[in-house]
Design a protein around this motif. Structure first.
Motif, PDB file in Angstrom:
ATOM      1  N   VAL A   1      45.828  36.002  36.303  1.00 22.85           N
ATOM      2  CA  VAL A   1      44.470  36.294  35.799  1.00 22.85           C
ATOM      3  C   VAL A   1      44.538  37.305  34.660  1.00 22.85           C
ATOM      4  CG1 VAL A   1      42.242  37.307  36.398  1.00 22.85           C
ATOM      5  CG2 VAL A   1      43.316  35.658  37.946  1.00 22.85           C
ATOM      6  N   ALA A   2      45.370  38.301  34.815  1.00 23.42           N
ATOM      7  CA  ALA A   2      45.526  39.321  33.758  1.00 23.42           C
ATOM      8  C   ALA A   2      46.076  38.691  32.493  1.00 23.42           C
ATOM      9  CB  ALA A   2      46.433  40.435  34.247  1.00 23.42           C
ATOM     10  N   THR A   3      46.994  37.757  32.675  1.00 22.72           N
ATOM     11  CA  THR A   3      47.566  37.073  31.498  1.00 22.72           C
ATOM     12  C   THR A   3      46.503  36.256  30.768  1.00 22.72           C
ATOM     13  OG1 THR A   3      49.705  36.936  32.603  1.00 22.72           O
ATOM     14  CG2 THR A   3      49.350  35.434  30.765  1.00 22.72           C
ATOM     15  N   LYS A   4      45.676  35.552  31.562  1.00 21.11           N
ATOM     16  CA  LYS A   4      44.605  34.727  30.978  1.00 21.11           C
ATOM     17  C   LYS A   4      43.619  35.607  30.199  1.00 21.11           C
ATOM     18  CE  LYS A   4      40.919  31.505  32.234  1.00 21.11           C
ATOM     19  NZ  LYS A   4      40.226  30.818  33.335  1.00 21.11           N
ATOM     20  N   GLU A   5      43.240  36.733  30.767  1.00 20.08           N
ATOM     21  CA  GLU A   5      42.285  37.635  30.094  1.00 20.08           C
ATOM     22  C   GLU A   5      42.892  38.192  28.803  1.00 20.08           C
ATOM     23  OE1 GLU A   5      39.908  39.239  34.058  1.00 20.08           O
ATOM     24  OE2 GLU A   5      41.220  40.593  32.929  1.00 20.08           O
ATOM     25  N   ALA A   6      44.161  38.439  28.821  1.00 23.60           N
ATOM     26  CA  ALA A   6      44.815  38.973  27.612  1.00 23.60           C
ATOM     27  C   ALA A   6      44.754  37.953  26.488  1.00 23.60           C
ATOM     28  CB  ALA A   6      46.258  39.329  27.917  1.00 23.60           C
TER      29      ALA A   6
ATOM     30  N   PHE B   1      42.458  35.717  26.114  1.00 20.27           N
ATOM     31  CA  PHE B   1      41.050  35.547  25.717  1.00 20.27           C
ATOM     32  C   PHE B   1      40.656  36.631  24.699  1.00 20.27           C
ATOM     33  CE2 PHE B   1      36.778  34.120  26.044  1.00 20.27           C
ATOM     34  CZ  PHE B   1      35.956  35.237  26.003  1.00 20.27           C
ATOM     35  N   HIS B   2      41.129  37.880  24.992  1.00 20.98           N
ATOM     36  CA  HIS B   2      40.721  38.995  24.114  1.00 20.98           C
ATOM     37  C   HIS B   2      41.595  39.101  22.876  1.00 20.98           C
ATOM     38  CE1 HIS B   2      37.693  40.570  26.824  1.00 20.98           C
ATOM     39  NE2 HIS B   2      38.564  40.455  27.840  1.00 20.98           N
TER      40      HIS B   2
ATOM     41  N   GLN C   1      46.621  27.573  27.166  1.00 23.33           N
ATOM     42  CA  GLN C   1      45.473  27.955  27.999  1.00 23.33           C
ATOM     43  C   GLN C   1      45.325  27.012  29.179  1.00 23.33           C
ATOM     44  OE1 GLN C   1      41.945  28.290  25.637  1.00 23.33           O
ATOM     45  NE2 GLN C   1      42.862  29.709  24.131  1.00 23.33           N
TER      46      GLN C   1
ATOM     47  N   ASN D   1      45.508  27.841  33.401  1.00 19.43           N
ATOM     48  CA  ASN D   1      44.396  27.481  34.314  1.00 19.43           C
ATOM     49  C   ASN D   1      44.902  26.634  35.485  1.00 19.43           C
ATOM     50  OD1 ASN D   1      42.483  28.870  32.823  1.00 19.43           O
ATOM     51  ND2 ASN D   1      42.038  27.109  31.482  1.00 19.43           N
TER      52      ASN D   1
END
Length: 633
Positions: free
Chosen positions: A316-321, A323-324, A350, A354
């Motif tokens: 999840v942290a990787t995905k958020e990184a 995104f930003h 991406q 997921n």
């Protein structure tokens, strides 16, 4: 007194096996199959009489399997002795009991090395020690060696490897052969020790008497210090204690019977309660094992769930990184051309993140469900264990109370009786030890008496007793006459000029050839038996001679015509074979003869004492005749 030895019993014994072979005066025949243990009887008699060779238990496997000791009960000069020699340990030692085989527990044995048994037997037979002069090995000087009872035994026991062979009297042994002539002389009292040797024997006997007297004094002092000098009083007390022990044992037996009766009355209920206690314990053990298995599984799954949750947080942290982070706002220089390059995030990166998060969530969901099932199963197991423990506690209390009520009423009485019995038995053992010491004193007094008689005889010889040449002439005249008569009886023609006992070697000759020169096994055996038979007849005619009046042959039928193992030249005519047995039957009224043979003739059937079979433990070891079988049952 007539010098004689008679075999009464041969006994073999182990922890779970015992067999006794009694023998009578006269002819005793052991017959049966080959390899059934017939010859072993004579081997064991010889073993007890001091043979240096151990019994090979790798060959005699059944003897080694079932037996540890061998006993020989014999009568020497009218007195009974029992010799014990072990088969596996301490085989060089011989235990001598001054009694028959039925009373060994009441006597302390005299223990001697097998080499010293010869001197012991010669002393009883009142035969003086005779030494011959011989050259030392690898030396020019002289030394002496004694003519022993073992040397005399060569004229008594002829084993199957000597009978009918050139090794008669063990003559192929260069150390033994020179002793056969002086042994013959000793058997027929044709020699006297020289004066020096005679004086030495007198000194030895005097010292022996003094030593025995000191030993008796020491034993008497031992008894005096313990107020045990009166043997009759000790025996009376021993009987009284034995009666007390028997009475207390009887009382104990009655109490135990009462306990047994009570157990019988409650046996069914007792067994039911006991069985339920065992079942509850077994069920509790099984459930606790199941609980441990569930707990281990639960612990493993919880650890795995923690790992999955950590992995999910990282994804999840990787995905958020991603995104930003604005990839298209950044430019990079090409290291080759130094041009500007714009960065774009690939769409497939991406999507893969997921998918990984989705799969991990599914695993976590499945694992949480499994953990919940395990927790439910653990709660059920804990609940069931609690119920089982409750039932088990109830049955344990019931079983404990049942057992206490079952045996406790007579426990104190039994402990008191056991205390009395133990105390009485300790006193009994102590008194038995005192009695054995008295027996040992009696034995030593008897030894002193025997030594004094020997001393008296030696002193008489010291006064100048000499063997005259006429004595030897008479002995050889008798032996030659009987030797030729027996050869004729065995169907061999004889001539006094060529068939005789040689005056130099005292060995038998036939047709001017020594017994050691002939080739035919059947003829050689007949010469040997005629020679030893003549010696035995002289013993019967002159009982005072030193010959023990005993003869043992192994496998007389080895050269019989029906035996396929011998050549035609060696074969013995069946008529001669029957004649040998006819002679032994005539002779047996006055001496003891033990014969081992496969198929004795019909005329000897009434003298067969034992018949052995090769198979199914029906030979020397015979489980049907095991004297300990009753105690095992």
């Amino acid at each position: 007194m007539i010098q004689s030895i008679r075999i009464k019993k041969l006994i073999v014994e182990g922890d779970y096996y015992k067999r006794t072979f009694p023998f009578t005066l006269g002819l005793n025949i052991i017959s049966g199959d080959s390899y059934s243990g017939k010859s072993l009887i004579l081997k064991l008699i010889d073993y007890c009489l001091g043979d240096k060779e151990k019994i090979n238990l790798n060959v005699q496997k059944e003897l080694g399997q079932f037996c540890d000791h061998v006993f020989l009960e014999l009568v020497i000069m009218g007195n009974t002795y029992t010799l014990r020699r072990d088969l596996k340990q301490n085989t060089t030692k011989i235990h001598i009991y001054y009694t028959d085989s039925q009373q060994l527990s009441s006597f302390i044995p005299k223990i001697v090395d097998y080499k010293d048994l010869s001197r012991f037997i010669l002393d009883i037979l009142e035969i003086p020690e005779f030494k011959r002069i011989k050259n030392k090995a690898h030396d020019t000087t002289k030394t002496t060696e004694s003519i022993s009872f073992r040397d005399m035994l060569r004229f008594v026991y002829i084993n199957q490897h000597e009978l009918g062979t050139k090794n008669f009297l063990n003559s192929e042994n260069s150390f033994v052969k020179p002793k056969n002539k002086p042994t013959f002389q000793l058997l027929h009292k044709l020699i006297n020790p020289d004066l020096d040797a005679l004086i030495q024997q007198i000194v030895d006997n005097e010292n022996k008497i003094k030593l025995l007297e000191r030993e008796i004094e020491s034993l008497n002092q031992y008894l005096k210090e313990r107020d045990a000098e009166d043997q009759l009083l000790l025996l009376t007390e021993l009987n009284n204690i034995s009666d007390k022990i028997n009475r207390k044992k009887s009382e104990k037996k009655k109490l135990l019977q009462q306990i047994s009766d009570k157990k019988s009355e409650n046996n069914k209920l007792y067994n039911e309660v006991k069985l339920e206690v065992i079942n509850q314990a077994r069920e509790l053990s099984n459930m606790e094992e199941l609980r441990r298995s569930i707990q281990f599984s639960l612990s493993s799954k919880r650890n795995l769930l923690n790992d999955y949750n950590k992995e999910l947080e990282e994804m999840v942290a990787t995905k958020e990184a991603f995104f930003h982070y604005k990839y298209d706002h950044h430019e990079h220089h090409c290291p080759l051309c130094d041009s500007m390059i714009k960065m774009n995030l690939p769409a497939e990166s991406q999507e893969s993140i997921n998918q990984a998060i989705s799969q991990l969530n599914k695993k976590i969901s499945t694992l949480v469900s499994s953990i919940q099932q395990n927790e439910s199963a653990l709660n059920e197991a804990n609940s069931y264990i609690k119920k089982v423990k409750g039932r088990k506690d109830i049955y344990d209390v019931a079983f404990k109370e049942f057992s206490e009520n079952f045996e406790t009423p007579f426990l104190a009485e039994i402990e008191v009786l056991n205390s009395f019995i133990s105390s009485f038995q300790n006193n009994e053992n102590l008194i038995k030890e005192f009695v054995r010491v008295h027996k040992k004193i009696e034995e030593k007094n008897n030894e002193i008496s025997s030594a004094e008689k020997t001393l008296e005889r030696l002193r008489a010889q010291e006064q100048g007793l000499r063997v005259e040449g006429k004595v030897e002439e008479n002995v050889l005249e008798f032996l030659n006459k009987e030797y030729r008569a027996l050869l004729k009886k065995f169907n061999f023609s004889t001539d006094p000029l060529v068939d005789y006992i040689n005056t130099d070697s005292y060995m038998p000759y036939y047709h001017d050839a020594s017994v050691f020169d002939h080739e035919s096994g059947g003829l050689v055996m007949c010469i040997q038996i005629a020679y030893l038979g003549a010696i035995l007849k002289l013993k019967i005619d002159q009982p005072e001679l030193n010959h023990p009046g005993l003869l043992m042959f192994d496998t007389v039928s080895k050269y019989l015509g029906i035996n396929s193992d011998v050549t035609d030249d060696e074969r013995l005519d069946p008529q001669s074979y029957r004649a040998i047995y006819s002679f032994l039957i005539e002779l047996q009224d006055n001496v003891q003869i033990i014969i081992v043979d496969n198929t004795p003739p019909e005329i000897a059937s009434e003298f067969i004492k034992y018949e052995f079979y090769r198979n199914d433990l029906k030979g020397f070891i015979n489980m049907d005749l095991n004297e300990k079988m009753e105690s095992l049952e």
